[in-house]
Motif scaffolding. Structure first.
Motif, PDB file in Angstrom:
ATOM      1  N   PHE A 132      -1.598   5.739   0.376  1.00 31.56           N
ATOM      2  CA  PHE A 132      -0.549   6.733   0.133  1.00 31.56           C
ATOM      3  C   PHE A 132       0.033   7.228   1.454  1.00 31.56           C
ATOM      4  O   PHE A 132       1.261   7.340   1.615  1.00 31.56           O
ATOM      5  N   GLY A 133      -0.843   7.534   2.411  1.00 33.06           N
ATOM      6  CA  GLY A 133      -0.360   7.940   3.726  1.00 33.06           C
ATOM      7  C   GLY A 133       0.386   6.828   4.430  1.00 33.06           C
ATOM      8  O   GLY A 133       1.406   7.064   5.095  1.00 33.06           O
ATOM      9  N   ALA A 134      -0.105   5.594   4.260  1.00 38.34           N
ATOM     10  CA  ALA A 134       0.561   4.457   4.904  1.00 38.34           C
ATOM     11  C   ALA A 134       1.946   4.218   4.312  1.00 38.34           C
ATOM     12  O   ALA A 134       2.890   3.864   5.037  1.00 38.34           O
ATOM     13  N   ALA A 194       4.340   6.707   5.649  1.00 42.48           N
ATOM     14  CA  ALA A 194       4.599   6.495   7.073  1.00 42.48           C
ATOM     15  C   ALA A 194       5.451   5.252   7.324  1.00 42.48           C
ATOM     16  O   ALA A 194       5.876   5.019   8.461  1.00 42.48           O
ATOM     17  N   ASP A 195       5.701   4.479   6.278  1.00 38.52           N
ATOM     18  CA  ASP A 195       6.515   3.272   6.406  1.00 38.52           C
ATOM     19  C   ASP A 195       7.994   3.667   6.327  1.00 38.52           C
ATOM     20  O   ASP A 195       8.493   4.043   5.265  1.00 38.52           O
ATOM     21  N   LEU A 202      10.172   1.661   3.646  1.00 42.14           N
ATOM     22  CA  LEU A 202       9.947   2.026   2.252  1.00 42.14           C
ATOM     23  C   LEU A 202      10.510   3.415   1.944  1.00 42.14           C
ATOM     24  O   LEU A 202      11.184   3.614   0.930  1.00 42.14           O
ATOM     25  N   VAL A 203      10.228   4.364   2.807  1.00 42.47           N
ATOM     26  CA  VAL A 203      10.718   5.725   2.581  1.00 42.47           C
ATOM     27  C   VAL A 203      12.248   5.757   2.639  1.00 42.47           C
ATOM     28  O   VAL A 203      12.904   6.446   1.850  1.00 42.47           O
ATOM     29  N   GLY A 204      12.826   4.990   3.567  1.00 39.35           N
ATOM     30  CA  GLY A 204      14.281   4.931   3.647  1.00 39.35           C
ATOM     31  C   GLY A 204      14.905   4.358   2.393  1.00 39.35           C
ATOM     32  O   GLY A 204      15.918   4.870   1.894  1.00 39.35           O
ATOM     33  N   SER A 249       2.249  -5.649  -0.793  1.00 35.75           N
ATOM     34  CA  SER A 249       1.460  -4.709  -0.004  1.00 35.75           C
ATOM     35  C   SER A 249       0.935  -3.592  -0.888  1.00 35.75           C
ATOM     36  O   SER A 249       1.642  -3.127  -1.801  1.00 35.75           O
ATOM     37  N   PRO A 250      -0.288  -3.117  -0.659  1.00 28.67           N
ATOM     38  CA  PRO A 250      -0.794  -1.967  -1.424  1.00 28.67           C
ATOM     39  C   PRO A 250       0.059  -0.723  -1.248  1.00 28.67           C
ATOM     40  O   PRO A 250       0.019   0.172  -2.085  1.00 28.67           O
ATOM     41  N   LYS A 251       0.838  -0.677  -0.161  1.00 30.64           N
ATOM     42  CA  LYS A 251       1.732   0.457   0.034  1.00 30.64           C
ATOM     43  C   LYS A 251       2.783   0.537  -1.068  1.00 30.64           C
ATOM     44  O   LYS A 251       3.226   1.636  -1.434  1.00 30.64           O
TER      45      LYS A 251
END
Length: 266
Positions: A52-54, A57-58, A61-63, A231-233
């Motif tokens: 979740f933190g990763a 921090a990506d 993905l957040v964008g 990815s698990p993210k």
């Protein structure tokens, strides 16, 4: 008596199986979000919350998530704003060949998204500067305004226009009557339409992929990752989106039920 008892447990069992079928994919996504392995899969040997933190921090993905939220919100607001006057006219004014008009309104919904995306791609060749975020917003507005119009149309059909007449008899003009009478009474329907349009635009992929250009929404980012190992993210960010969506939906439903209860009391 035996038939009644059989029906008594068969229907709840069927309901449980139906809901399990509907929500099993969501449960798998949430479960894999806690898998400690770099490549999630069954069986789960260890659990972690690091993904979740990763994911947050990506930057990519957040964008893409923020882009999807922004474009979906714009499309939802535009489609609701366009649908409301159209629904009022269809419900309250005499319209020739109304059935044909309603069928045409429903067109973008029943049309396959692949065909719609291809058609919009050809259309936006005449305005290449719009390809990207403006094209996605316009396409999603076109798609969501169709069922937004039909949903509000059904709400306006059951609206008591005597409320408006009473307000105007008391001295209110049409604008005041709309603001003070119509809007508060149709607010639950507007919220429901807005949320449905936002959800549909947020998760739409096919048409957005045709028109995205260099824009990357969250569905496009997820689809890109599918060509490699997921990815698990992705699972972690999807789980966060699921939780946020369910929280907003439940809160909106509680508010809508409260508004409907107040309306019935009056």
């Amino acid at each position: 008596m035996k038939r009644l008892s059989a029906a008594g447990w068969a229907l709840p069992l069927y309901s449980v199986l139906l809901y399990a079928f509907l929500y099993l994919p969501i449960a798998v996504i949430v479960l894999f979000a806690f898998d400690a392995k770099a490549i999630p899969g069954l069986p789960l040997t260890a659990f972690t919350t690091d993904w979740f933190g990763a994911s947050l921090a990506d930057g990519r993905l957040v964008g893409s998530l923020l882009t999807s939220i922004r474009l979906a919100l714009l499309a939802a607001v535009l489609s609701t704003a366009l649908a409301m006057p159209a629904a009022m006219v269809l419900a309250w004014r005499p319209v020739r060949m109304k059935s044909l008009v309603l069928c045409l309104v429903l067109g973008p919904v029943v049309l396959p998204q692949l065909v719609l995306g291809l058609g919009l791609t050809v259309l936006f060749r005449a305005a290449p500067d719009l390809v990207g975020q403006p094209a996605i917003v316009l396409a999603h507005t076109t798609m969501t305004s169709s069922y937004a119009t039909l949903m509000l149309y059904s709400r306006f059909l059951g609206f008591r226009r005597s409320y408006i007449e009473a307000a105007m008899n008391l001295g209110a003009n049409e604008f005041v009557a709309f603001r003070e009478v119509v809007l508060p009474l149709i607010a639950p329907a507007l919220v429901a339409v807005l949320l449905l349009a936002f959800t549909d635009a947020f998760g739409e992929f096919v048409v957005a992929w045709f028109l995205a250009g260099f824009t990357e929404t969250l569905p496009i980012a997820i689809w890109t990752s599918l060509r490699q190992v997921i990815s698990p993210k992705i699972y972690a960010l999807s789980a966060l989106v699921i939780v946020a969506t369910l929280a907003i939906s439940v809160s909106a439903q509680i508010w809508i039920l409260g508004q409907s209860r107040r309306e019935s009391e009056h």
